[in-house]
Design a protein around this motif. Structure first.
Motif, PDB file in Angstrom:
ATOM      1  N   ARG A   1       9.524  -0.933 -12.707  1.00 16.98           N
ATOM      2  CA  ARG A   1      10.488  -0.713 -11.804  1.00 16.98           C
ATOM      3  C   ARG A   1      10.977  -2.062 -12.836  1.00 16.98           C
ATOM      4  O   ARG A   1      10.485  -3.193 -12.753  1.00 16.98           O
ATOM      5  CB  ARG A   1      10.331  -0.802 -10.380  1.00 16.98           C
TER       6      ARG A   1
ATOM      7  N   VAL B   1      13.776  -4.795 -10.127  1.00 18.85           N
ATOM      8  CA  VAL B   1      14.144  -5.851  -9.124  1.00 18.85           C
ATOM      9  C   VAL B   1      14.906  -6.364  -9.141  1.00 18.85           C
ATOM     10  O   VAL B   1      14.533  -7.947 -10.218  1.00 18.85           O
ATOM     11  CB  VAL B   1      13.037  -5.760  -8.111  1.00 18.85           C
TER      12      VAL B   1
ATOM     13  N   THR C   1      16.398  -1.670  -8.899  1.00 22.16           N
ATOM     14  CA  THR C   1      17.040  -1.568  -8.038  1.00 22.16           C
ATOM     15  C   THR C   1      17.254  -2.821  -8.053  1.00 22.16           C
ATOM     16  O   THR C   1      16.847  -4.492  -8.297  1.00 22.16           O
ATOM     17  CB  THR C   1      15.850  -2.029  -7.166  1.00 22.16           C
TER      18      THR C   1
ATOM     19  N   VAL D   1      18.949  -5.850  -5.257  1.00 26.16           N
ATOM     20  CA  VAL D   1      19.114  -6.673  -3.918  1.00 26.16           C
ATOM     21  C   VAL D   1      20.197  -7.721  -3.635  1.00 26.16           C
ATOM     22  O   VAL D   1      19.691  -8.636  -4.087  1.00 26.16           O
ATOM     23  CB  VAL D   1      17.469  -7.658  -3.723  1.00 26.16           C
TER      24      VAL D   1
ATOM     25  N   ALA E   1      11.553  -5.387  -2.231  1.00 26.21           N
ATOM     26  CA  ALA E   1      11.730  -3.924  -3.029  1.00 26.21           C
ATOM     27  C   ALA E   1      10.821  -3.680  -3.796  1.00 26.21           C
ATOM     28  O   ALA E   1      10.871  -3.003  -4.295  1.00 26.21           O
ATOM     29  CB  ALA E   1      12.702  -4.693  -3.075  1.00 26.21           C
TER      30      ALA E   1
ATOM     31  N   ARG F   1      15.190  -2.757   0.911  1.00 24.11           N
ATOM     32  CA  ARG F   1      15.960  -2.033   0.301  1.00 24.11           C
ATOM     33  C   ARG F   1      16.694  -1.410   0.721  1.00 24.11           C
ATOM     34  O   ARG F   1      17.662  -1.436   0.092  1.00 24.11           O
ATOM     35  CB  ARG F   1      15.043  -1.030  -0.396  1.00 24.11           C
TER      36      ARG F   1
ATOM     37  N   ARG G   1      20.700  -1.620  -0.184  1.00 18.01           N
ATOM     38  CA  ARG G   1      21.479   0.006  -0.728  1.00 18.01           C
ATOM     39  C   ARG G   1      22.833  -0.148   0.093  1.00 18.01           C
ATOM     40  O   ARG G   1      23.912   0.675  -0.438  1.00 18.01           O
ATOM     41  CB  ARG G   1      20.751   1.041  -0.660  1.00 18.01           C
TER      42      ARG G   1
END
Length: 368
Positions: A56, A58, A83, A85, A117, A356, A360
């Motif tokens: 992942r 972030v 991801t 944020v 996250a 998270r 989103r």
């Protein structure tokens, strides 16, 4: 070429080191602000991470609403398990306000939100790696190098490198403030925490990694001082035996002015506060009446040593300019103010999933 060991395990690149590491079990946190949008350094970092293929990536993003959507769209162009944020989103702000976690905004707050996250329990992340986004010399090997000691039983690893560009010595906040302040404290106090701080070759590096368990215990400084505060928690939970530092080779990134709201002088106050509050937390009581003068004396010894080292290599060295910086940094050698660190995620009143999901929703709104 040397391979001297410090009090913490020190890994040296003795000739194109290319260690294998469990990148498929790691999340990589790369904080960004609106100034990184479509920038060459950020592109280099993200393109390199495409080749690394971590579990992942972030990105904690600090940007106004009118820029956040376009920034998120640009990040989505990279082939990454990403991801984003959005640290300034209204729902994220409301969540923090509801739980008395609002307050000063800065890099540390952003990283803390991203760490949450990264720790969402999807079962695929065992390690977390942290990188700055303004690294002009970023290399895909950084993730492997920082993870390598974690795969061999350490809990925490920190990058180090030589800050040399255009035949000049950089890394001024570390060379002229952090290192001589630690040395001045060490000359007055016999304390393990000071020895620990003195063991790292580039303690202010933004590149570090931790196991999931240790990452969940980190109490983040909200702004400047993040790297020093992280070392303090690493000392508490990993100690000398569980810590390592790793050679990342050549390293170049943007330089800051000494003055101004985001200059080195401003940063020194955050670094000094984090350092001095940590040593106090571990039982050291500095003599603040005499410490500024002891710092200046020690820092000026460092200036003389660096001037000699620079001359040895035929580099230019602005001796008087660096002495002037020492005088500015001495203003940061003061008793620390109240502790406003964010809580460790292991005891936070909100959950990583809360962050998270709120983020989103905020991003979905500005991207529609």
């Amino acid at each position: 070429m040397e391979y001297v060991q410090e009090r913490v395990t020190t890994l040296h690149d003795l000739g194109d080191a290319a260690p294998t590491a469990p990148v498929d079990r790691a999340a990589v946190v790369v904080p960004m602000t609106e100034r990184e949008y479509a920038g060459l350094a950020a592109d280099r970092v993200l393109s390199s991470l495409e080749r690394v293929a971590p579990a992942r990536v972030v990105v904690p993003l600090r940007a106004p609403a009118e820029r956040a959507g376009a920034f998120a769209d640009w990040l989505a162009e990279y082939d990454l398990p990403l991801t984003v944020v959005w640290c300034d989103g209204p729902r994220v702000d409301a969540l923090l306000d509801e739980h008395d976690l609002d307050g000063t905004r800065g890099k540390g707050r952003d990283v803390w939100l991203a760490l949450g996250a990264a720790l969402v329990d999807d079962g695929d992340v065992e390690f977390v790696v942290f990188h700055d986004a303004d690294t002009k010399t970023y290399d895909a090997s950084y993730v492997h190098r920082l993870l390598f000691p974690l795969a061999r039983g350490h809990s925490f690893s920190k990058g180090y490198y030589a800050r040399v560009e255009d035949r000049r010595l950089y890394g001024r906040l570390f060379r002229l403030f952090y290192a001589p302040l630690v040395r001045a404290l060490d000359e007055e106090h016999d304390a393990a925490v000071i020895d620990y701080f003195d063991s790292f070759r580039y303690a202010l590096a933004g590149e570090f990694a931790a196991t999931r368990d240790l990452a969940a215990r980190l109490r983040m400084q909200r702004s400047w001082g993040l790297e020093v505060g992280t070392l303090g928690d690493a000392f508490a939970h990993a100690g000398f035996e569980g810590s390592a530092q790793v050679d990342l080779g050549a390293y170049e990134h943007d330089h800051r002015a000494v003055s101004g709201p985001t200059g080195l002088s401003d940063m020194s106050r955050g670094v000094g506060r984090a350092l001095l509050s940590t040593v106090e937390e571990h039982g050291v009581t500095p003599d603040y009446g005499g410490l500024p003068d002891r710092y200046r004396e020690t820092a000026n010894r460092f200036v003389r040593a660096y001037a000699t080292d620079a001359a040895f290599n035929g580099f230019d060295y602005p001796t008087e300019e660096e002495r002037s910086q020492v005088d500015r940094y001495a203003e940061a050698v003061v008793p620390p103010t109240e502790d406003d660190r964010l809580p460790a995620w292991s005891d936070a009143p909100i959950t990583p999933r809360d962050v998270r999901e709120r983020s989103r929703e905020d991003l979905r709104e500005v991207r529609e």
